[in-house]
Design a protein around this motif. Structure first.
Motif: not given
Length: 478
Positions: A255-261, A268-273, A323-327, A409-417
């Motif tokens: 995925y890529a989340v961002g802006r459409f001109d 233009t992507p702002e978040q990807e994964g 809130s930070d644009g992730r699915p 499945v490796p977890l990123e820091d934002w996924q650890r709670t």
């Protein structure tokens, strides 16, 4: 087993559709008898399926078309199957929608989309592929449908987009998988292509809303082939105030989340994964429901051949953005209608031990469990466990990462709670796991003995708190 999908009363005088439908019916009994076949996931009556196509809400129903080989349980002879549902759980099979027009030099009907034109006429747009023996580039074709979407005819003006479109660069001949979206009163189409050493997503526009007349407008998005080999099955759509791009690059869907001109028609992507951590979820598609909800579809792949069936859809997922644009992906709430008698346990602490769940067994389950990690290096729930405990499918935490049926499945820091919440759907040989409210999704195809039906909780190398546990057997939708 259910009624035939194409009776003589259906408008299927088309001999190609009749032949395909009869072939599916011939294999239906064998497919239904397979104990490993999923029962609350969508699948054709028999034979092969892959990409979901033409997902849309129309006339009070969610419609799903899909890549379908009605002559075998392996890829080939690409037709479009068709089904509809009011609740995204219970499905009604409809007659095969698209077939290769061999008399017009068509070998396959590859993936595409469904849309309604300015006059209210249903359209399917898809990639027409020549037979393997013919060295010709792909073309983009259209078919027009009846108001109820049950019957289709190829557009007389096919192809509706060709490689020599005025103003377009010389794209590679394997361009494919058109997807229509609308924005600010304009109608656009994107697809996957390659241009020299780049994978690209060209964008076209239907200036007056006629879905059979398209004008090249530029390149929406591009990446070096060293990073993305190809943009299969691109989906591009607005969700809230962001624009979302999904694509299948011969590996897990990204995925890529961002802006459409809107002036330059670039993204233009702002978040990807990764949309799903596993490449056994593939070829995504989306539909918007009557309340504007976005529903995500995907193909579950990786089943063995030789059973009379192959492939199913992942459970439809409600798609939102954090809130930070992730699915965020959650199975549709209507799945709760399949629940049987619940089984739950009180909160407890495990200390380097396992606890067999005497009240739960089976191969059609929904489980919701929440853990608070303490000192245990490994913990989770084990399903499809053998009676002697020698085998089982682990779903949990291992060394700081997720372990889903042996798939790390490796977890990123934002996924650890501070807690690990698992929402698990086990359907015979299909496993879907949603972690921490749908922040992470993992789909796996299982191969386990049909007699392995037990469950247990486990912890190794220390303690873990089981904060909550509830399980339900789930009914078949067929």
């Amino acid at each position: 087993m259910g009624p035939p999908i194409c009776a003589a009363t259906e408008p299927a005088a088309n001999p190609a559709i009749l032949k395909a439908s009869e072939s599916v019916e011939q294999e239906r009994a064998r497919a239904e008898a397979d104990p490993q076949r999923p029962v609350f996931h969508f699948r054709p009556p028999a034979r092969w399926m892959n990409d979901p196509n033409g997902t849309l809400f129309h006339g009070g129903f969610f419609h799903v078309f899909y890549q379908h080989n009605p002559f075998g349980d392996m890829w080939g002879h690409m037709h479009w199957g068709h089904a509809r549902s009011k609740d995204l759980v219970h499905w009604e099979h409809l007659p095969i929608a698209l077939w290769p027009s061999e008399e017009k030099g068509e070998g396959h009907c590859f993936s595409g989309c469904a849309a309604i034109d300015k006059s209210g006429k249903p359209f399917l747009l898809y990639t027409s592929v020549p037979p393997k023996a013919e060295d010709r580039p792909h073309e983009q074709w259209a078919a027009m449908g009846s108001d109820d979407l049950r019957t289709w005819e190829k557009h007389p003006g096919n192809p509706v987009i060709t490689l020599d479109q005025s103003g377009a660069p010389r794209l590679g001949g394997a361009w494919r998988d058109p997807f229509v979206f609308r924005d600010a009163g304009r109608t656009f189409l994107v697809l996957g292509a390659d241009l020299g050493e780049e994978a690209v997503i060209p964008i076209y526009e239907a200036p007056d809303g006629d879905l059979s007349k398209w004008v090249y407008r530029g390149i929406l998005y591009r990446r070096p082939k060293s990073e993305v080999p190809f943009f299969e099955c691109p989906n591009f759509f607005q969700l809230g105030d962001k624009w979302v791009l999904f694509y299948s690059p011969y590996r897990p869907v990204e995925y890529a989340v961002g802006r459409f001109d809107r002036e330059k028609l670039t993204f233009t992507p702002e978040q990807e994964g990764k949309l799903d951590a596993s490449d056994q979820f593939y070829a995504s598609n989306v539909a918007f429901g009557p309340s504007g909800e976005c529903i995500l579809f995907g193909w579950v792949r990786g089943f063995p051949e030789g059973r009379g069936w192959n492939g199913c859809l992942a459970l439809p997922r409600v798609l939102t953005l954090s809130s930070d644009g992730r699915p965020i992906q959650r199975p549709v709430p209507a799945l709760e209608t399949l629940r049987g008698t619940p089984f739950s346990i009180r909160p407890m602490r495990l200390s380097s031990e396992s606890k067999v769940l005497d009240g739960i067994s089976g191969d059609r389950l929904e489980i919701r469990v929440s853990f608070r990690p303490e000192s245990a290096a490994v913990f989770g729930v084990r399903l499809r466990r053998s009676e002697d405990g020698a085998r089982g499918v682990n779903i949990g935490w291992s060394g700081g990462d997720l372990d889903i049926a042996g798939f790390r499945v490796p977890l990123e820091d934002w996924q650890r709670t501070d807690s690990v919440e698992l929402e698990v759907y086990l359907d015979k040989s299909v496993l879907e796991v949603f972690v921490n409210g749908g922040e992470t999704a993992i789909t796996r195809v299982l191969s386990v003995p049909k007699t392995d039906l037990w469950g247990e909780l486990y912890a190794e190398g220390g303690t873990v708190e089981v904060m909550s546990f509830e399980a339900h057997p789930l009914k078949s939708i067929w």
